[in-house]
Design an enzyme around this catalytic site. Structure first.
Site, PDB file in Angstrom:
ATOM      1  N   GLU A 221      -1.887  -5.002  13.168  1.00  0.00           N
ATOM      2  CA  GLU A 221      -0.174  -5.567  14.102  1.00  0.00           C
ATOM      3  C   GLU A 221      -1.074  -6.653  15.992  1.00  0.00           C
ATOM      4  O   GLU A 221      -1.214  -7.879  16.025  1.00  0.00           O
ATOM      5  CB  GLU A 221       0.628  -5.173  14.386  1.00  0.00           C
ATOM      6  CG  GLU A 221       1.996  -6.029  14.648  1.00  0.00           C
ATOM      7  CD  GLU A 221       2.488  -4.662  15.131  1.00  0.00           C
ATOM      8  OE1 GLU A 221       3.861  -4.944  14.493  1.00  0.00           O
ATOM      9  OE2 GLU A 221       3.333  -4.556  15.769  1.00  0.00           O
TER      10      GLU A 221
ATOM     11  N   VAL B  14      -0.387   5.146   0.182  1.00  0.00           N
ATOM     12  CA  VAL B  14      -1.214   5.896  -0.010  1.00  0.00           C
ATOM     13  C   VAL B  14      -1.143   7.297   0.517  1.00  0.00           C
ATOM     14  O   VAL B  14       0.032   7.469   1.475  1.00  0.00           O
ATOM     15  CB  VAL B  14      -2.683   4.958   1.299  1.00  0.00           C
ATOM     16  CG1 VAL B  14      -3.860   6.831   1.263  1.00  0.00           C
ATOM     17  CG2 VAL B  14      -3.035   4.099   0.504  1.00  0.00           C
ATOM     18  N   GLY B  15      -1.583   8.378   0.939  1.00  0.00           N
ATOM     19  CA  GLY B  15      -1.363   9.411   0.853  1.00  0.00           C
ATOM     20  C   GLY B  15       0.064   9.565   0.423  1.00  0.00           C
ATOM     21  O   GLY B  15       1.161   9.216  -1.052  1.00  0.00           O
TER      22      GLY B  15
ATOM     23  N   HIS C  14       9.221 -10.230  14.976  1.00  0.00           N
ATOM     24  CA  HIS C  14       9.963  -8.447  15.178  1.00  0.00           C
ATOM     25  C   HIS C  14      11.167  -8.303  15.845  1.00  0.00           C
ATOM     26  O   HIS C  14      11.923  -8.847  16.803  1.00  0.00           O
ATOM     27  CB  HIS C  14       8.923  -7.829  15.707  1.00  0.00           C
ATOM     28  CG  HIS C  14       8.563  -6.214  15.827  1.00  0.00           C
ATOM     29  ND1 HIS C  14       9.435  -5.916  16.283  1.00  0.00           N
ATOM     30  CD2 HIS C  14       7.806  -5.546  15.536  1.00  0.00           C
ATOM     31  CE1 HIS C  14       9.366  -4.231  15.842  1.00  0.00           C
ATOM     32  NE2 HIS C  14       8.058  -4.489  15.578  1.00  0.00           N
TER      33      HIS C  14
ATOM     34  N   PHE D  34       1.351  -1.413   0.118  1.00  0.00           N
ATOM     35  CA  PHE D  34      -0.200  -0.021   0.415  1.00  0.00           C
ATOM     36  C   PHE D  34       0.787   0.850   0.188  1.00  0.00           C
ATOM     37  O   PHE D  34       1.580   0.655   0.847  1.00  0.00           O
ATOM     38  CB  PHE D  34      -0.479   0.152   1.267  1.00  0.00           C
ATOM     39  CG  PHE D  34      -2.050  -1.389   1.137  1.00  0.00           C
ATOM     40  CD1 PHE D  34      -1.409  -2.214   1.368  1.00  0.00           C
ATOM     41  CD2 PHE D  34      -3.376  -0.630   1.173  1.00  0.00           C
ATOM     42  CE1 PHE D  34      -3.060  -3.191   1.271  1.00  0.00           C
ATOM     43  CE2 PHE D  34      -4.777  -1.561   0.281  1.00  0.00           C
ATOM     44  CZ  PHE D  34      -3.850  -2.794   0.373  1.00  0.00           C
TER      45      PHE D  34
ATOM     46  N   LYS E  33      11.989   6.106   8.864  1.00  0.00           N
ATOM     47  CA  LYS E  33      10.336   6.477   9.487  1.00  0.00           C
ATOM     48  C   LYS E  33      10.002   8.628   9.468  1.00  0.00           C
ATOM     49  O   LYS E  33      10.450   8.822  10.883  1.00  0.00           O
ATOM     50  CB  LYS E  33       9.718   5.935  10.279  1.00  0.00           C
ATOM     51  CG  LYS E  33       9.591   4.545  10.037  1.00  0.00           C
ATOM     52  CD  LYS E  33       9.516   3.978  11.397  1.00  0.00           C
ATOM     53  CE  LYS E  33       8.979   1.946  11.137  1.00  0.00           C
ATOM     54  NZ  LYS E  33       8.015   1.508  10.743  1.00  0.00           N
TER      55      LYS E  33
ATOM     56  N   THR F 262       4.186  -6.732  23.197  1.00  0.00           N
ATOM     57  CA  THR F 262       3.593  -5.701  23.699  1.00  0.00           C
ATOM     58  C   THR F 262       1.875  -5.765  22.994  1.00  0.00           C
ATOM     59  O   THR F 262       1.225  -5.225  21.634  1.00  0.00           O
ATOM     60  CB  THR F 262       3.518  -4.617  22.889  1.00  0.00           C
ATOM     61  OG1 THR F 262       3.928  -4.657  21.583  1.00  0.00           O
ATOM     62  CG2 THR F 262       5.175  -3.279  23.547  1.00  0.00           C
TER      63      THR F 262
ATOM     64  N   TYR G 188       2.753   8.078   1.277  1.00  0.00           N
ATOM     65  CA  TYR G 188       3.583   7.127   1.616  1.00  0.00           C
ATOM     66  C   TYR G 188       4.174   6.809   0.053  1.00  0.00           C
ATOM     67  O   TYR G 188       5.378   6.186   0.447  1.00  0.00           O
ATOM     68  CB  TYR G 188       3.452   6.185   2.367  1.00  0.00           C
ATOM     69  CG  TYR G 188       3.544   6.223   3.060  1.00  0.00           C
ATOM     70  CD1 TYR G 188       2.531   7.098   4.786  1.00  0.00           C
ATOM     71  CD2 TYR G 188       3.868   5.161   4.732  1.00  0.00           C
ATOM     72  CE1 TYR G 188       2.737   7.016   6.064  1.00  0.00           C
ATOM     73  CE2 TYR G 188       3.999   5.170   5.659  1.00  0.00           C
ATOM     74  CZ  TYR G 188       2.714   6.754   7.063  1.00  0.00           C
ATOM     75  OH  TYR G 188       3.143   6.373   7.423  1.00  0.00           O
TER      76      TYR G 188
HETATM   77  N1  UDP Z   1       0.088   3.366   4.479  1.00  0.00           N
HETATM   78  C1  UDP Z   1       0.397   4.386   3.151  1.00  0.00           C
HETATM   79  N2  UDP Z   1      -0.576   5.697   3.736  1.00  0.00           N
HETATM   80  C2  UDP Z   1      -0.544   5.792   5.269  1.00  0.00           C
HETATM   81  C3  UDP Z   1      -0.575   5.280   6.383  1.00  0.00           C
HETATM   82  C4  UDP Z   1      -0.177   3.985   6.013  1.00  0.00           C
HETATM   83  O1  UDP Z   1       0.177   4.157   2.318  1.00  0.00           O
HETATM   84  O2  UDP Z   1      -0.614   7.483   5.110  1.00  0.00           O
HETATM   85  C5  UDP Z   1       0.559   2.069   4.182  1.00  0.00           C
HETATM   86  C6  UDP Z   1       2.265   1.897   4.013  1.00  0.00           C
HETATM   87  O3  UDP Z   1       1.904   1.137   3.165  1.00  0.00           O
HETATM   88  C7  UDP Z   1       2.305   2.079   5.879  1.00  0.00           C
HETATM   89  C8  UDP Z   1       1.487   0.553   6.198  1.00  0.00           C
HETATM   90  O4  UDP Z   1       0.127   1.371   5.552  1.00  0.00           O
HETATM   91  O5  UDP Z   1       3.856   1.503   5.499  1.00  0.00           O
HETATM   92  C9  UDP Z   1       1.874   0.507   7.679  1.00  0.00           C
HETATM   93  O6  UDP Z   1       1.979   2.142   8.048  1.00  0.00           O
HETATM   94  P1  UDP Z   1       3.115   2.345   8.732  1.00  0.00           P
HETATM   95  O7  UDP Z   1       3.998   2.030   8.001  1.00  0.00           O
HETATM   96  O8  UDP Z   1       3.055   4.222   9.113  1.00  0.00           O
HETATM   97  O9  UDP Z   1       3.023   2.060  10.160  1.00  0.00           O
HETATM   98  P2  UDP Z   1       4.503   1.595  11.376  1.00  0.00           P
HETATM   99  O10 UDP Z   1       5.785   1.152  10.220  1.00  0.00           O
HETATM  100  O11 UDP Z   1       5.160   2.901  11.906  1.00  0.00           O
HETATM  101  O12 UDP Z   1       3.518   0.199  11.892  1.00  0.00           O
HETATM  102 MN    MN Z   2       5.444   0.342   8.187  1.00  0.00          MN
END
Ligand code: UDP
Ligand code: MN
Length: 337
Positions: free
Chosen positions: A287, A108-109, A219, A106, A329, A231, A111
């Protein structure tokens, strides 16, 4: 409070805050180093022939080649580490069986711009090389997709999705979108499905040794920790609630046969929706639901953290190769609506 007392308080703060920060700064690498010495449980099987095999080639796994780590679970699933497997045997077997792999991701936005190009380019170099791979890219902006040159046997499909305003919802609704596309498309074309976060980069072989009926990933931040520090979601009102479990799995990578991934994504989505109706949200969103599902439906194969490593953890003697790395990130800029 008198002026003198107030002054004393301020001075105390001025004195103790830097000291506390120094102590945290000094001991955190030390804490990280100590974690390396907390041993994992050990695989008690004498031979890989005693595993619950995902395929006949699993009988060739060398469970004793990595005495420093856990190479199988108590329900006899293999945990895959560098040094345990012969990559050629897996590649040959999957080629002759005609295995094919769907990769869902994914973007989205923001990312999309931040991560997708690097993710796909690196995947072309390292993910299931030699097998037919179809990328299923879910995005709200199909017209902004980067131009990626794909190798033969590899193709890309774009699925337009709505952009949820909360990042938590973007993350959680992935479960529904994946199960829908498995039903409408993937099940007719691919044997296996692997689902990835986009904020990562492939750096080494992520090959057919990772394929199995139901695949979960350890993880990177938890595989050395005692279970009480996992967690999990501890809210009894959530469908993801669990007291204890086997491992802490990372939702940035999961996979399996299309049938297993369909069952998993459907169940997780159902849990997420029930939670919404009850006005609760699990601690780590999708998760937490994935961890609950994997507790009730044990994965047939577990991937070591080589398959999704965070370099911020620093040196670990048991990580001999890194196959997929967390990208930096930038939540402040990426998650704001
Ligand atoms: N994602 C996205 N746009 C967003 C938020 C999340 O595309 O605005 C998708 C993207 O693939 C991302 C995943 O959802 O890698 C999980 O979110 P994120 O990586 O921010 O979570 P974390 O790695 O912090 O658990
Ligand atoms: Mn991620």
């Amino acid at each position: 409070m008198g002026n003198l007392q107030r002054m004393k308080r301020v001075l105390k703060c001025l004195f103790f805050v830097p000291i506390t920060l120094c102590v945290i700064y000094l001991i955190s690498p030390f804490v990280k180093l100590v974690m390396d010495f907390i041993p994992m449980e050990k695989c008690i099987l004498e031979s890989a022939k005693m595993l619950n095999l995902d395929s006949s080639v699993d009988a060739s796994l060398n469970l004793q080649s990595r005495p420093d780590v856990q190479t199988c679970t108590y329900w006899k699933a293999a945990i895959i580490w560098e040094g345990m497997f012969d990559p050629r045997l897996y590649d040959d077997m999957h080629k002759s069986k005609g295995s094919s792999v769907a990769l869902t991701v994914f973007a989205v936005g923001r990312y999309l711009d931040a991560y997708l190009h690097k993710f796909l380019n690196s995947s072309e170099q390292h993910f299931m090389v030699g097998l037919p791979v179809t990328y299923y890219v879910f995005t709200d902006m199909p017209e902004m997709l980067p131009d990626i040159k794909l190798s033969p046997l590899r193709s890309l499909k774009v699925i337009k999705v709505k952009k949820n305003s909360r990042w938590q919802d973007v993350s959680m609704t992935r479960m529904k979108s994946i199960s829908d596309v498995i039903e409408s498309d993937i099940r007719h074309h691919c044997t296996y499905v692997f689902c990835f976060d986009v904020d990562q980069v492939f750096t080494g072989r992520f090959g057919s040794e990772a394929l199995g009926d139901s695949v979960a990933l350890l993880h990177a931040h938890y595989y050395h920790l005692p279970k009480h520090l996992y967690t999990y979601d501890r809210n009894p009102n959530s469908k993801a609630y669990m007291e204890t479990g086997d491992f802490y799995y990372h939702a940035a990578v999961f996979g399996g046969s299309w049938k297993s991934v369909k069952a998993l994504t459907e169940a997780c989505y159902q849990g997420i929706m029930e939670d919404k109706q009850n006005n609760v949200e699990a601690l780590w969103h999708d998760e937490s639901h994935l961890n609950k599902y994997m507790l009730l439906h044990k994965p047939s194969r577990v991937l070591s953290p080589e398959y999704c490593w965070d370099t911020n953890i620093g040196y670990r003697s048991d990580i001999q190769v890194t196959r997929l790395l967390w990208a930096p990130k930038h939540y402040e800029t990426l998650r704001t609506p």
